[in-house]
Design an enzyme around this catalytic site. Structure first.
Site, short mmCIF file in Angstrom:
data_model
loop_
_atom_site.label_atom_id
_atom_site.label_comp_id
_atom_site.label_asym_id
_atom_site.label_seq_id
_atom_site.Cartn_x
_atom_site.Cartn_y
_atom_site.Cartn_z
NE ARG A 29 4.54 -10.49 -25.67
CZ ARG A 29 5.54 -11.37 -25.65
NH1 ARG A 29 5.41 -12.55 -26.26
NH2 ARG A 29 6.66 -11.09 -25.00
CD GLU A 50 8.71 -4.55 -19.83
OE1 GLU A 50 9.69 -4.86 -19.11
OE2 GLU A 50 8.38 -5.21 -20.83
CB THR A 56 9.41 -10.36 -10.45
OG1 THR A 56 9.86 -9.41 -9.47
CG2 THR A 56 8.39 -11.27 -9.80
CE1 TYR A 95 15.02 -7.03 -5.32
CE2 TYR A 95 13.36 -8.57 -6.09
CZ TYR A 95 14.66 -8.29 -5.75
OH TYR A 95 15.62 -9.27 -5.85
CE1 TYR A 133 14.13 -4.52 -20.57
CE2 TYR A 133 12.84 -4.09 -18.59
CZ TYR A 133 13.03 -4.78 -19.78
OH TYR A 133 12.10 -5.71 -20.17
CG ASP A 151 15.26 -8.77 -20.72
OD1 ASP A 151 16.03 -9.16 -21.64
OD2 ASP A 151 14.15 -9.27 -20.51
CB CYS A 210 21.54 -24.80 -29.75
SG CYS A 210 22.33 -23.95 -28.35
CB CYS A 213 18.00 -21.39 -31.61
SG CYS A 213 18.29 -19.61 -31.52
#
Length: 354
Positions: A29, A50, A56, A95, A133, A151, A210, A213
């Site tokens: 990132r 991605e 995962t 996978y 996606y 996602d 919450c 948030c």
């Protein structure tokens, strides 16, 4: 409480302000502060992360991503890699079709597109292994195209924000519409990562936080007291259990007999132990005639659609053995159990600890 209708801009702005302070530090990132001064994400690193993150966790992917990008720092480097090396480096991540498609996509980008990823969702969809996606995530994060990214984290956030009780997967189109309505034209890449971070760190599956948030006021499920119960999901069918036998053969000098699975199918293209089909009642199928001894214990592993129970048998590999075309003799110094898929590594560990 603020009405959700007509306030998408303010909601997006509020979430971006939260993200500027609380963005996760991830190796693939570019931070919001760095993006604001002109640093752009590398599409190769966005794409690779991605693909790895599909089904995962971030914790599982982090080390794999760092190893891949150290060994193959560009899409051209990955495209030039040997299939066996990539499959071995992927071992344990699961996978395995993702790894095969990773190579296919890298080679299309390197050979046909001059090493440059397309900069929009529709063109990205045409690449091997890239679905809706992943195309949306790359287009948004790497190229700031204002497309909705959906996602599992985003689905959960949207279901709670709007108090949607329609079960998944049927609710996906509705949740996608809500996600699209909130996606801003300004900083869509940061916004996509912000809403995913919100789901991963605050609007979590169990015990959502919450109280801290940034969307606590407009959240309809918080007001209704239903947030912990959302999103609803259709009941899962029980997983069947299959059985099999694997055969571990080693020579006196430490050479192992391994077998590469067909490219298509479960664990496709990976190196593992010779064995039977995985069925209700497998028929023994040793790779050669010998006094095969069954080890105490068994290997248990769970795949997406079934549980697997393996018996493990071992025998001495005789000098001069001629392997089949899909088999390899791997000398002791070249053998690494970490190159094996997890289920095959479990069989090795049972053998090693016998």
């Amino acid at each position: 409480m603020r009405d959700l209708n007509g306030c998408s801009g303010s909601l997006s702005d509020e979430l971006l302000e939260w993200y500027d302070r609380h963005a996760r530090d991830l190796p693939w990132r570019v931070s919001p502060a760095a993006r604001k001064v002109g640093e752009r994400p590398d599409p190769y690193r966005v794409w690779l992360s991605e693909v790895m993150l599909q089904q995962t966790t971030v914790a599982a992917v982090r080390d794999y991503f760092l190893r891949f990008t150290t060994r193959w720092p560009s899409v051209a480097d990955l495209a030039a890699a040997a299939d066996a090396d990539v499959m071995a480096e992927w071992a344990g991540l699961g996978y395995y079709a993702r790894a095969r498609n990773l190579l296919k996509c890298a080679r299309v980008v390197a050979d046909d597109l001059g090493g440059q990823f397309p900069d929009n969702h529709d063109a990205l969809l045409k690449l091997p292994g890239i679905g809706p996606y992943t195309a949306a995530a790359i287009a948004s994060i790497a190229f700031d195209e204002p497309v909705a990214v959906l996602d599992g984290n985003v689905e959960r956030v949207m279901a709670r924000l709007h108090d949607i009780h329609d079960p998944l997967p049927g609710a996906k189109p509705l949740l996608r519409d809500h996600a699209a309505a909130l996606t801003p034209d300004e900083r869509p890449g940061d916004y996509a990562q912000a809403v995913m971070d919100l789901g991963a760190t605050i609007c979590t599956p169990r015990k959502p936080a919450c109280g801290i948030c940034p969307w606590q006021t407009p959240c309809a499920a918080r007001k209704a007291g239903t947030a912990p119960d959302l999103p609803k999901k259709m009941p899962k069918k029980p997983k069947p259990t299959r059985h099999g036998i694997v055969y571990l053969a080693r020579s006196e000098t430490g050479t192992w007999l391994l077998e590469r699975r067909p490219d298509k199918g479960l664990l496709g293209g990976t190196l593992g132990w010779p064995g039977t089909d995985w069925t209700d009642a497998p028929t023994p199928n040793p790779p050669f005639t010998a006094d095969w001894q069954e080890l105490d214990g068994e290997v248990r592993h769970t795949f997406t659609h079934f549980h697997l129970v393996l018996r493990v048998q071992s025998a001495r590999l005789q000098a001069g053995f001629n392997p089949a075309p899909n088999q390899e003799l791997v000398p002791e110094e070249a053998f690494r159990a970490t190159d094996l898929p997890t289920v095959m590594r479990k069989a090795y560990e049972l053998y090693a600890n016998r």
